[in-house]
Write an enzyme that holds these catalytic residues in place. Structure first.
Site, PDB file in Angstrom:
ATOM      1  N   ASN A 150       0.240   6.402  -4.427  1.00  0.00           N
ATOM      2  CA  ASN A 150       0.595   6.649  -5.826  1.00  0.00           C
ATOM      3  C   ASN A 150       0.276   8.073  -6.266  1.00  0.00           C
ATOM      4  O   ASN A 150       0.898   8.588  -7.191  1.00  0.00           O
ATOM      5  CB  ASN A 150      -0.055   5.621  -6.764  1.00  0.00           C
ATOM      6  CG  ASN A 150      -1.535   5.453  -6.525  1.00  0.00           C
ATOM      7  OD1 ASN A 150      -2.128   6.157  -5.714  1.00  0.00           O
ATOM      8  ND2 ASN A 150      -2.136   4.524  -7.236  1.00  0.00           N
ATOM      9  N   CYS A 151      -0.675   8.736  -5.615  1.00  0.00           N
ATOM     10  CA  CYS A 151      -0.976  10.126  -5.963  1.00  0.00           C
ATOM     11  C   CYS A 151       0.164  11.072  -5.558  1.00  0.00           C
ATOM     12  O   CYS A 151       0.209  12.214  -6.026  1.00  0.00           O
ATOM     13  CB  CYS A 151      -2.269  10.577  -5.299  1.00  0.00           C
ATOM     14  SG  CYS A 151      -3.731   9.672  -5.880  1.00  0.00           S
ATOM     15  N   ALA A 153     -14.921  -6.999  -7.612  1.00  0.00           N
ATOM     16  CA  ALA A 153     -13.836  -6.236  -8.235  1.00  0.00           C
ATOM     17  C   ALA A 153     -14.012  -4.767  -7.870  1.00  0.00           C
ATOM     18  O   ALA A 153     -15.141  -4.258  -7.783  1.00  0.00           O
ATOM     19  CB  ALA A 153     -13.841  -6.416  -9.751  1.00  0.00           C
ATOM     20  N   SER A 155       0.849  -1.186   0.000  1.00  0.00           N
ATOM     21  CA  SER A 155       0.000   0.000   0.000  1.00  0.00           C
ATOM     22  C   SER A 155       0.886   1.237   0.000  1.00  0.00           C
ATOM     23  O   SER A 155       1.617   1.487   0.954  1.00  0.00           O
ATOM     24  CB  SER A 155      -0.914   0.013   1.228  1.00  0.00           C
ATOM     25  OG  SER A 155      -1.764   1.139   1.199  1.00  0.00           O
ATOM     26  N   LYS A 206     -22.228  36.489   1.308  1.00  0.00           N
ATOM     27  CA  LYS A 206     -22.818  35.775   0.181  1.00  0.00           C
ATOM     28  C   LYS A 206     -21.697  34.958  -0.440  1.00  0.00           C
ATOM     29  O   LYS A 206     -20.932  35.455  -1.273  1.00  0.00           O
ATOM     30  CB  LYS A 206     -23.416  36.752  -0.833  1.00  0.00           C
ATOM     31  CG  LYS A 206     -24.595  37.541  -0.305  1.00  0.00           C
ATOM     32  CD  LYS A 206     -25.098  38.531  -1.359  1.00  0.00           C
ATOM     33  CE  LYS A 206     -26.267  39.347  -0.820  1.00  0.00           C
ATOM     34  NZ  LYS A 206     -26.721  40.371  -1.800  1.00  0.00           N
TER      35      LYS A 206
END
Length: 555
Positions: free
Chosen positions: A41-42, A279, A38, A433
């Site tokens: 990868n990002c 999957a 693990s 706003k």
């Protein structure tokens, strides 16, 4: 119950951890062909660029932690070669010893991910041409960059391509970015990518749009990337970021159904056509949450949630996946681009009826120092007002607004709900706003008929002789700095006393810088019997559409 999971990283690792939290009795085996079960990868481009210094920070959970904390049998460097559905076994090859053995399962979760595409281009297998998928890839690319190379070419201007282009530039590498489409960030609508292309150019990235690599050639000091235009780009490093393909070999060979683009077909519980095999992640087809169509969206967030849901259902919980709406974000130097839901191009392709509005607010109160303008596009159903999608580009605050709209889409909210959305306000964080409210005001006004609008794209697509009378209601100074072709300037504060200068026999399209004064002018004209509409988003939206931008930039 014995659960076998094929593949780690996002979907598989999440499934394994979730399964253990649900059952202390289950036997859980996680099989990963790589050395890391693990990893983030990002974060790989940012390790290349030096923002992430410690490589170990990319390792989310080591195999030892899976074993010690979760009692999960995590087997790295192990390749699942086949699935025997009749005997409910998988054949595994231990890549370290080459030993082959069969592993039984009661439930099987496939999380093989997707592999970077390597198109069949002449010379694509030459040394120095890389893809980026895992830590092994990032080590090779970073080692090359650490050699103080001079030039790099990135093929593909999607999320990963832009992150790589920035990272390489920050490392002092002269970088060219080549994209087959006529825009960067192909999932976005083209006009919304203009500020990102400008940011790339401002930081020295040579941008080649509507181009493709026809071949690669070896030279004495590196490579030549030969484009279809005939241009030849010298490079010491080439990185391919042209997309990914689902890793579906196991599924196909086991007789499981896949879609036309290769994604493994699953139901709402993430079961394949074999109910004992699930999957998840980049390998599967998913339901588009907004359009209801089948699609493929390779994102880490959905993969993590899918892993959790598959584990739930495999262990007897009635979980189901609602679909993916493609919420994504990328930073490119000092600009951020984010999107959620359907784009205009996707809505047009599906034949879905929609309207759009543009606003250009600051992320917090304008009187508080540091206010930055963002461009926000909101897409919605013209009858019900249901929110269909949004895109935003700017600096600070883009992420917050897209996240709020993402939740609104999930909740089935409308633009009328955005008018009433209550958000935290202090001048350093937002406005009384908020941009979310403002988008709701403009879109709701359009539906109610209070604020008739004409889109900039409609003006540009209409032959000049058939266009409405273009009324620029900004100040003369603003008008002098740039205007829509053929526009007449009457400032909004002078409009009432000069209204006789306008034609009664033509529709009038009023505009200002961002939309507010154009709206006020439209209200004045409508109540005096004129046929009028506001050009949505004003001149700033026109600037996003301006023709001739993003031609190839040459050094």
């Amino acid at each position: 119950m014995k659960l076998v999971i094929v593949g780690g990283v996002a979907g598989g690792a999440s499934a394994a951890a979730r399964a253990r939290r649900l059952s202390e009795d289950a036997e859980i085996v996680l099989i990963e062909r790589g050395p890391d079960v693990s990893f983030a990868n990002c974060g790989l481009p940012y390790f290349i660029g030096g923002e992430i210094v410690d490589r170990d920070k990319l390792l989310v959970v080591r195999p030892e932690r899976f074993r010690s904390r979760f009692e999960i049998d995590a087997r790295i460097r192990s390749l699942v070669e086949s699935i025997d559905r009749s005997s409910k076994t998988v054949r595994v090859r231990d890549l370290a010893s080459d030993r082959v053995y069969d592993e039984t399962y009661d439930k099987l979760i496939l999380a093989p991910g997707a592999a970077p595409l390597r198109p069949p281009i002449p010379g694509i297998d030459l040394p120095g041409i890389y893809t980026l998928r895992d830590l092994k890839d990032v080590d090779r690319i970073k080692a090359k960059v650490d050699e103080k190379i001079e030039r790099a070419v990135v093929i593909g201007a999607g999320f990963i391509g832009l992150e790589l282009a920035e990272s390489l530039t920050r490392r002092g590498v002269s970088t060219s970015l080549v994209e087959l489409k006529d825009q960067v960030l192909p999932p976005f609508d083209k006009e919304m990518t203009t500020p990102i292309a400008e940011q790339l150019a401002a930081n020295g990235v040579a941008l080649f749009l509507d181009q493709s690599a026809e071949s690669f050639e070896q030279t004495s000091d590196g490579l030549l990337v030969c484009l279809k235009s005939g241009e030849r780009l010298p490079a010491n490093l080439v990185i391919l970021g042209v997309g990914v393909r689902p890793e579906n070999t196991l599924a196909v060979e086991a007789g499981l159904e896949v879609g036309p683009r290769g994604g493994i077909r699953v139901n709402e519980h993430l079961q394949t056509t074999d109910p004992d095999i699930y999957a998840v992640g980049d390998a599967i087809e998913v339901r588009d949450f907004v359009l209801g169509e089948t699609t493929q969206v390779p994102l880490a967030g959905p993969a993590n949630r899918q892993g959790r849901i598959a584990a739930d259902h495999a262990l007897g919980r009635p979980s189901q996946y609602r679909g993916t709406q493609g919420t994504a974000i990328v930073q490119v130097f000092d600009r951020t681009a984010a999107m959620t839901g359907a784009s205009e191009k996707a809505l047009r392709l599906s034949g879905r009826s929609f309207r759009k509005v543009y606003i250009h607010p600051t992320q917090h109160a304008g009187y508080y120092p540091g206010a930055e303008v963002m461009n926000l596009k909101l897409l919605f159903d013209p009858e019900s007002g249901r929110i269909l999608g949004a895109q935003a580009v700017g600096g600070a605050g883009v992420d917050t607004r897209i996240d709020v709209i993402s939740v609104a889409i999930q909740a089935g909210l409308t633009v009328f709900d955005l008018e009433e959305t209550e958000l935290a306000y202090s001048p350093q964080y937002g406005s009384a706003k908020d941009p979310i409210n403002m988008a709701g005001f403009v879109a709701s006004g359009l539906i109610r008929g209070d604020q008739p609008q004409v889109d900039v794209s409609t003006i540009l697509e209409t032959p000049e002789g058939l266009r409405p009378f273009l009324l620029d209601v900004r100040t003369p100074e603003e008008f002098a700095r740039g205007s829509l072709p053929g526009a007449v300037n009457i400032p909004v504060d002078e409009l009432r006393r000069r209204i006789g200068e306008l034609p009664h026999d033509r529709r009038i399209a009023a505009y200002c810088q961002v939309g507010l004064r154009g709206y006020l002018a439209t209200r004045i004209l409508l109540q005096r019997g004129y046929s009028a509409a506001n050009i949505g988003g004003g001149y700033r939206t026109f600037e996003l559409y301006r023709p001739g931008f993003a031609q190839p930039i040459h050094r």
